[in-house]
Design a protein around this motif. Structure first.
Motif, PDB file in Angstrom:
ATOM      1  N   ILE B 219       0.929  -1.233  -0.106  1.00 21.63           N
ATOM      2  CA  ILE B 219      -0.065   0.067   0.244  1.00 21.63           C
ATOM      3  C   ILE B 219       0.930   0.941   0.022  1.00 21.63           C
ATOM      4  O   ILE B 219       1.727   1.168   0.668  1.00 21.63           O
ATOM      5  CB  ILE B 219      -0.965   0.055   1.294  1.00 21.63           C
ATOM      6  N   ALA B 220       0.592   2.230  -0.788  1.00 23.29           N
ATOM      7  CA  ALA B 220       1.378   3.460  -1.165  1.00 23.29           C
ATOM      8  C   ALA B 220       1.090   4.306  -0.120  1.00 23.29           C
ATOM      9  O   ALA B 220       0.067   4.247   0.568  1.00 23.29           O
ATOM     10  CB  ALA B 220       1.369   4.099  -2.309  1.00 23.29           C
ATOM     11  N   ALA B 221       2.170   5.310   0.233  1.00 22.67           N
ATOM     12  CA  ALA B 221       1.812   6.203   1.140  1.00 22.67           C
ATOM     13  C   ALA B 221       0.884   7.140   0.574  1.00 22.67           C
ATOM     14  O   ALA B 221       0.758   7.457  -0.567  1.00 22.67           O
ATOM     15  CB  ALA B 221       3.167   7.034   1.669  1.00 22.67           C
ATOM     16  N   LYS B 222      -0.089   7.951   1.461  1.00 21.99           N
ATOM     17  CA  LYS B 222      -0.999   8.979   0.992  1.00 21.99           C
ATOM     18  C   LYS B 222      -0.192  10.325   0.903  1.00 21.99           C
ATOM     19  O   LYS B 222       0.493  10.708   1.811  1.00 21.99           O
ATOM     20  CB  LYS B 222      -2.202   8.850   1.702  1.00 21.99           C
ATOM     21  N   GLU B 223      -0.751  10.889  -0.243  1.00 21.19           N
ATOM     22  CA  GLU B 223      -0.276  12.429  -0.132  1.00 21.19           C
ATOM     23  C   GLU B 223      -0.958  13.292   0.674  1.00 21.19           C
ATOM     24  O   GLU B 223      -0.596  14.154   1.302  1.00 21.19           O
ATOM     25  CB  GLU B 223      -0.290  13.003  -1.633  1.00 21.19           C
ATOM     26  N   ASP B 224      -2.266  13.002   0.667  1.00 22.33           N
ATOM     27  CA  ASP B 224      -3.408  13.786   1.343  1.00 22.33           C
ATOM     28  C   ASP B 224      -4.228  13.340   2.684  1.00 22.33           C
ATOM     29  O   ASP B 224      -4.959  12.650   2.345  1.00 22.33           O
ATOM     30  CB  ASP B 224      -4.221  14.606   0.372  1.00 22.33           C
ATOM     31  N   ILE B 225      -3.443  13.408   3.676  1.00 24.79           N
ATOM     32  CA  ILE B 225      -4.322  12.609   5.072  1.00 24.79           C
ATOM     33  C   ILE B 225      -5.053  13.685   5.537  1.00 24.79           C
ATOM     34  O   ILE B 225      -4.575  14.633   5.954  1.00 24.79           O
ATOM     35  CB  ILE B 225      -3.101  12.275   5.770  1.00 24.79           C
ATOM     36  N   LYS B 226      -6.578  13.083   5.822  1.00 22.34           N
ATOM     37  CA  LYS B 226      -7.077  13.976   6.699  1.00 22.34           C
ATOM     38  C   LYS B 226      -7.101  13.846   7.988  1.00 22.34           C
ATOM     39  O   LYS B 226      -6.549  12.840   8.626  1.00 22.34           O
ATOM     40  CB  LYS B 226      -8.853  13.622   6.231  1.00 22.34           C
ATOM     41  N   PRO B 261      -7.574   3.655  19.107  1.00 18.75           N
ATOM     42  CA  PRO B 261      -7.189   2.320  19.051  1.00 18.75           C
ATOM     43  C   PRO B 261      -6.145   2.144  18.104  1.00 18.75           C
ATOM     44  O   PRO B 261      -5.682   2.857  17.430  1.00 18.75           O
ATOM     45  CB  PRO B 261      -8.607   1.619  18.442  1.00 18.75           C
ATOM     46  N   LEU B 262      -5.244   1.172  18.727  1.00 14.21           N
ATOM     47  CA  LEU B 262      -4.041   0.848  17.681  1.00 14.21           C
ATOM     48  C   LEU B 262      -4.147   0.582  16.314  1.00 14.21           C
ATOM     49  O   LEU B 262      -3.356   0.852  15.491  1.00 14.21           O
ATOM     50  CB  LEU B 262      -3.299  -0.518  18.413  1.00 14.21           C
ATOM     51  N   GLU B 263      -5.542   0.146  16.094  1.00 15.38           N
ATOM     52  CA  GLU B 263      -5.972  -0.131  14.584  1.00 15.38           C
ATOM     53  C   GLU B 263      -5.849   1.163  13.804  1.00 15.38           C
ATOM     54  O   GLU B 263      -5.610   1.263  12.575  1.00 15.38           O
ATOM     55  CB  GLU B 263      -7.292  -0.508  14.486  1.00 15.38           C
ATOM     56  N   VAL B 264      -6.248   2.229  14.545  1.00  7.91           N
ATOM     57  CA  VAL B 264      -6.200   3.629  13.766  1.00  7.91           C
ATOM     58  C   VAL B 264      -4.632   4.219  13.696  1.00  7.91           C
ATOM     59  O   VAL B 264      -4.682   4.702  12.742  1.00  7.91           O
ATOM     60  CB  VAL B 264      -6.990   4.709  14.751  1.00  7.91           C
ATOM     61  N   ILE B 265      -3.986   3.830  14.737  1.00  2.00           N
ATOM     62  CA  ILE B 265      -2.516   4.117  14.376  1.00  2.00           C
ATOM     63  C   ILE B 265      -1.814   3.336  13.366  1.00  2.00           C
ATOM     64  O   ILE B 265      -1.158   4.065  12.792  1.00  2.00           O
ATOM     65  CB  ILE B 265      -1.839   3.810  15.755  1.00  2.00           C
ATOM     66  N   GLU B 266      -2.382   2.209  13.206  1.00  2.00           N
ATOM     67  CA  GLU B 266      -1.852   1.368  12.307  1.00  2.00           C
ATOM     68  C   GLU B 266      -2.100   1.824  10.916  1.00  2.00           C
ATOM     69  O   GLU B 266      -1.346   2.056  10.058  1.00  2.00           O
ATOM     70  CB  GLU B 266      -2.268  -0.036  12.547  1.00  2.00           C
ATOM     71  N   GLN B 267      -3.263   2.259  10.694  1.00  2.00           N
ATOM     72  CA  GLN B 267      -3.879   3.143   9.557  1.00  2.00           C
ATOM     73  C   GLN B 267      -3.118   4.393   9.347  1.00  2.00           C
ATOM     74  O   GLN B 267      -2.742   4.465   8.191  1.00  2.00           O
ATOM     75  CB  GLN B 267      -5.448   3.335   9.725  1.00  2.00           C
ATOM     76  N   LEU B 268      -2.946   4.998  10.421  1.00  2.00           N
ATOM     77  CA  LEU B 268      -2.133   6.252  10.210  1.00  2.00           C
ATOM     78  C   LEU B 268      -0.762   6.116   9.514  1.00  2.00           C
ATOM     79  O   LEU B 268      -0.174   6.734   8.861  1.00  2.00           O
ATOM     80  CB  LEU B 268      -2.151   7.141  11.679  1.00  2.00           C
ATOM     81  N   PHE B 269      -0.204   5.211  10.308  1.00  2.00           N
ATOM     82  CA  PHE B 269       1.379   4.833   9.905  1.00  2.00           C
ATOM     83  C   PHE B 269       1.479   4.543   8.428  1.00  2.00           C
ATOM     84  O   PHE B 269       2.363   4.771   7.728  1.00  2.00           O
ATOM     85  CB  PHE B 269       2.002   3.823  10.663  1.00  2.00           C
ATOM     86  N   ILE B 270       0.394   3.735   7.968  1.00  2.00           N
ATOM     87  CA  ILE B 270       0.544   3.164   6.770  1.00  2.00           C
ATOM     88  C   ILE B 270       0.136   4.185   5.662  1.00  2.00           C
ATOM     89  O   ILE B 270       0.898   4.430   4.648  1.00  2.00           O
ATOM     90  CB  ILE B 270      -0.644   2.218   6.285  1.00  2.00           C
ATOM     91  N   ASP B 271      -0.689   5.203   6.320  1.00  2.00           N
ATOM     92  CA  ASP B 271      -1.058   6.393   5.218  1.00  2.00           C
ATOM     93  C   ASP B 271       0.203   7.216   5.060  1.00  2.00           C
ATOM     94  O   ASP B 271       0.576   7.844   3.995  1.00  2.00           O
ATOM     95  CB  ASP B 271      -2.225   7.076   5.751  1.00  2.00           C
ATOM     96  N   ILE B 272       0.885   7.226   6.263  1.00  2.00           N
ATOM     97  CA  ILE B 272       2.084   8.376   6.129  1.00  2.00           C
ATOM     98  C   ILE B 272       3.201   7.701   5.497  1.00  2.00           C
ATOM     99  O   ILE B 272       3.920   8.253   4.708  1.00  2.00           O
ATOM    100  CB  ILE B 272       2.248   8.777   7.680  1.00  2.00           C
ATOM    101  N   PHE B 273       3.323   6.523   5.795  1.00  2.00           N
ATOM    102  CA  PHE B 273       4.861   5.808   5.143  1.00  2.00           C
ATOM    103  C   PHE B 273       4.617   4.894   4.002  1.00  2.00           C
ATOM    104  O   PHE B 273       5.541   4.867   3.487  1.00  2.00           O
ATOM    105  CB  PHE B 273       5.526   5.063   6.394  1.00  2.00           C
TER     106      PHE B 273
END
Lengths: 431, 502
Positions: B219-226, B261-273
């Motif tokens: 999964i690619a990093a996202k440019e525009d994270i909300k 929740p940790l699941e949200v953190i995981e999603q955030l890290f995937i979006d960022i990196f």
């Protein structure tokens, strides 16, 4: 620390938790008897076929007298293996022992051959264990002693025979032992069970306990193991085990040993150094949650940090299954009590009776019994006469010293006091 | 006669279809575990080798009752039998062993276990990943050809057809589609072995499809994270989070009150990196809140304990928008492609515990640490999720081993290790040269290797024709006159297959 992946992606991780040993996964028992010495199993097939409830479907034996069999017992199929092996007496010194009659022990010391019988327990592990004892006595009616290797315990042959012929399965405590390892320098103790793994559950441990409190904390680990076995349910996150004296609940939350030891100093007894060759498979260390908030935040408290509370008369809950089991066993072996008292009038006996409590509507509540000790006065035609040793909490009409006549159907436990020891239904083989 | 007893009798009389007819019509919740087990036996016996559906149906009936049937020989045997005919020999062996434990000495079970061990030892998978993919790409091209190239939705169709076909053959791959950029994205999941397989799939894509769409692994990093992430219908505001990145590449996430929740953190890290950078850096993170500063506990992380004032700590933090840049400045390797990640390796040292194959290793390097970890920690009959998934997809994971002259190590360990590495490099070169002639160099991935007291090792994943590679290796060892050489798959139970043994 958290890791996004369940394992490190870029590091080779050396194993911490080892696969279980055969004697942990299965139930291994070593039988000692005169007939074992000469490897005499003539007529065993017929004796097994005659065991109540057993349907022997296959019996295979090789020239060296090793073999296996398939049988049905209480609706479940079992496979059982067996073979003869040399026996070294020295090993017994590391085992927990039941009380063994002196004359038996002298014979045990001289044994050089053993018969090993092993099987996998299924979810009805009480029946599985009972079956294993029944098979042992079918193989060797003259069983002198049995080493329950999985629980690291030496069983008296007399106990094995009594348990095998009983209509009630042995109790949960027969399936496991609690061992204590002492550290003389720190005066600390490591308590751990053996025998639980064969039931499909993990072993349990208590770390870093003060030597002075080890006897009291034994009840904590013992109650946890009993609870799991009687309820036939592993502890998912935590269980309510009882109450501290201040009324707060004792909430037990175990952690796998490899996670748990990281919360203790590395040099304790039961720490990493003691895990290299053993105690490194399926075992959980007992922690506590002291409040709901702690449970929600995953804040684990070491029992050693609250030892003073744990030794101050905590109340551990018995499960209904445990109480029922105790009741059935005491009734099953009631005749032994009767015989012992009749033959030895000097013995004293206490009998626990379930009394109906006062119901809210003023009528006796037969659903909720109060179990209370009576001292036996005499056996009667119908049952026995006894005197109440303490005042009940929830039966207003009765007080200490009241006499009554009861039947075997009222009995929920008993104990005999001889000059040397006390004997309960589980240890009735000593009579 | 009761239905269950009747079904048992039909099964015993080999009247399997009668069992299916009688039990299939019952609603699922009307069947007891015993009935499910009899129905599974019927499916197992109706199935023919190579015919996966009945065996999958049997497993679907049996596996939910594993706890119920604990210690039951028949149950384990039936599960194992299904896996065996699904050609999942590792899992089959695991369950046959359970069946044997429940019925010691059972000859049928022992025979089946030996069959499994032979399969796992040979390493020859029934259908290799390259064969599976040849068919997949052929089918995809065939189907795409049915449509008009000039149609506006041709590319959309081509992408959908490709994704569907790949998912049919590799159902565990999670696929995301980006029509605008004409990209099919394979999620990397939670193990690097997936990345090896996904890259192989990508590499084998025929040229004529490459013009229609791209394949991206991870999964690619996202440019525009909300600022808001939605998880299980709840909205979580991530703009308040603060991130501290330490020099040793640990991240502490701070919130005054931490309720994400940790699941949200995981999603955030995937979006960022992005997934590949996350895997490549594989950092650890901790969480902290106000209480950790006001009343630290033993759970408070060391980084936070180093700060007396919360404000001083927060001064060093960034919000999620600045995290990537901060991570880069602290030495995170970012922007790594999946291919580059596959080449990244790490070293390990072991305590050599014996003279047996791979028990003698004292040092090694690997591009796939999880595979080595799984091998080291597994018992001979354990489930091995990584190996089982590779095997299921037609990939053989194993290693070559070879021993040098006895005197080599005794004389000089540095010289010995150098020589082991030298042989390894020569073997890689030799095999790749031979595969080059066949145009199939991609069919093997070398994963680095190890040095033991007795042997040297070269680890591999084979995606294509196993025998092409083994023939090349055999020729190499013959030419080199190595006294002991062979291969073994990454399972404790598999045996060493020797090329040479003097």
């Amino acid at each position: 620390m958290f890791n996004l992946f369940k394992k490190k992606q870029n590091e080779v991780k050396l194993p911490e938790v080892a696969p279980m040993e055969l004697w942990e996964e299965r139930s291994y028992m070593h039988v000692l008897s005169d007939k074992v010495d000469v490897e005499d199993i003539d007529g065993v097939k017929e004796r097994i076929q005659a065991v109540d409830g057993v349907n022997l479907k296959e019996f295979n034996i090789k020239d060296d007298k090793s073999g296996n069999m398939i049988l049905d017992y209480k609706g479940e199929e079992y496979g059982v293996g067996f073979y003869f092996e040399d026996f070294v007496f020295d090993r017994l010194y590391s085992l927990q022992k039941q009380k063994i009659h002196d004359e038996d022990f002298e014979k045990i010391e001289k044994k050089t051959n053993s018969f090993i019988i092993y099987m996998k327990f299924n979810k009805n592990y009480f029946d599985s264990y009972h079956l294993q004892l029944k098979l042992i006595t079918a193989f060797f009616p003259d069983t002198l002693a049995v080493i329950d290797e999985s629980a690291e315990r030496l069983l008296s042959g007399r106990w094995v025979k009594l348990a095998a012929k009983s209509s009630v399965t042995p109790n949960a405590e027969s399936l496991f032992t609690v061992q204590a390892v002492f550290d003389d320098e720190t005066n600390k103790v490591w308590l751990h069970t053996h025998g639980m793994c064969r039931t499909g559950f993990s072993e349990f441990e208590l770390l870093d306990i003060s030597r002075d409190n080890a006897n009291d904390l034994y009840y904590l680990i013992n109650t946890v193991a009993n609870r799991v076995l009687y309820q036939n349910e592993a502890i998912e996150d935590y269980i309510f085990l009882g109450e501290f004296i201040d009324g707060r609940e004792i909430v037990v939350a175990p952690l796998p040993w490899n996670v748990a030891i990281a919360k203790y100093p590395s040099d304790i007894i039961g720490g990493p150094a003691d895990r290299a060759d053993s105690h490194n498979t399926n075992s959980q260390v007992i922690f506590l949650f002291l409040s709901e908030e702690d449970a929600n935040n995953g804040k684990y408290t070491k029992p050693s940090d609250v030892e003073e509370k744990l030794v101050e008369n905590p109340l551990y809950y018995y499960t209904n299954e445990q109480t029922e089991h105790m009741k059935f066993m005491s009734r099953d072996r009631y005749e032994l009590l009767k015989k012992a008292i009749s033959e030895n009038p000097s013995y004293k006996a206490l009998i626990k009776v379930g009394l109906p409590t006062d119901g809210e509507d003023g009528n006796p509540d037969y659903e909720n019994l109060e179990h209370i000790w009576f001292e036996l006065l005499e056996f009667t035609e119908e049952g026995f006469r006894a005197v109440l040793t303490q005042a009940p909490y929830r039966v207003a009409a009765m007080k200490e010293g009241d006499e009554g006549e009861y039947t075997v159907n009222d009995v929920t436990d008993w104990v005999i006091y001889t000059d040397e020891m006390s004997i309960d239904p589980n240890t009735a083989y000593l009579l | 006669m009761e239905l269950l007893e009747q079904c048992k009798e039909w099964n015993n009389n080999e009247e399997y279809q009668k069992v299916v007819d009688a039990l299939e019509i019952l609603p699922e919740n009307a069947r007891t575990p015993e009935m499910d087990s009899e129905l599974a036996k019927a499916y197992n016996n109706l199935g023919e080798p190579g015919d996966s559906k009945p065996f999958i149906q049997a497993l679907g009936l049996l596996l939910p009752h594993e706890e119920y049937f604990r210690g039951n020989h028949r149950f384990y045997f039936r599960v194992a039998y299904s896996y065996f005919y699904l050609e999942e020999h590792g899992l089959a062996l695991h369950y046959f062993k359970q069946a044997l434990d429940a019925r010691p000495g059972d000859e049928d079970t022992i025979d089946m276990m030996n069959e499994c061990v032979n399969w796992l030892t040979d390493g020859v998978v029934a259908v290799s990943m390259s064969q599976k993919l040849e068919l997949v790409w052929e089918d995809i091209q065939k189907e795409i050809r049915k449509y008009n190239k000039n149609s506006k939705i041709f590319n959309v169709r081509a992408i959908n057809i490709t994704a569907n076909h790949i998912n049919d053959v590799f159902p565990k791959i999670k696929i995301n589609i980006f029509y605008e950029s004409r990209t099919i994205e394979f999620e990397a999941g939670d193990d690097k072995s997936n990345v090896f397989m996904l890259e192989y799939i990508k590499d084998t894509m025929p040229d004529n499809l490459k013009g229609l769409f791209n394949i991206r692994v991870g999964i690619a990093a996202k440019e525009d994270i909300k600022d808001i992430i939605v998880y299980e219908d709840e909205e979580y505001d991530i703009s308040e989070l603060r991130f501290f990145v330490s020099d040793d590449r640990q991240i502490v996430i701070y919130a005054d009150e931490f309720d994400i929740p940790l699941e949200v953190i995981e999603q955030l890290f995937i979006d960022i990196f992005g997934e590949i950078d996350l895997m490549a850096n594989d950092f650890e993170f901790d969480i902290a809140d106000e209480d950790d500063f006001d009343a630290p506990t033993e759970d408070t992380c060391d980084i936070v304990l180093d700060y007396e004032e919360k404000e001083d700590f927060l001064k060093e933090c960034v919000d999620y928008r600045g995290l990537k840049e901060r991570a880069k400045s602290k030495g995170f390797r970012l922007g790594i492609s999946a291919k580059e990640y596959l080449k990244m390796y790490s070293g390990y040292r072991l305590q050599s515990v014996g003279d047996d194959i791979r028990e003698d290793i004292y040092t090694g390097t690997t591009c796939l640490p999880s595979l080595i970890s799984e091998y080291i920690s597994s018992g001979p009959f354990d489930k091995m999720p990584i190996m089982d998934e590779l095997y299921r997809n037609g990939v053989v994971a194993g290693f070559f081993c070879f021993s040098l002259e006895e005197s080599d190590q005794e004389n000089d360990s540095f010289e010995y290790e150098f020589e082991v590495m030298n042989i390894r490099n020569q073997l890689i070169e030799y095999i790749l040269n031979e595969l080059e002639k066949l145009g199939k160099t991609g069919n093997i991935a070398f994963l680095e290797g190890a040095t033991g007291k007795i042997c040297g090792y070269l680890d591999f994943l084979i995606f294509g024709n196993f025998m092409d590679i083994m023939s090349a290796a055999y020729d190499f060892f013959e030419e080199k006159n190595i006294k002991l050489a062979g291969y073994k798959t990454f399972r404790k139970i598999s045996k060493l297959v020797t090329f040479r043994e003097e």
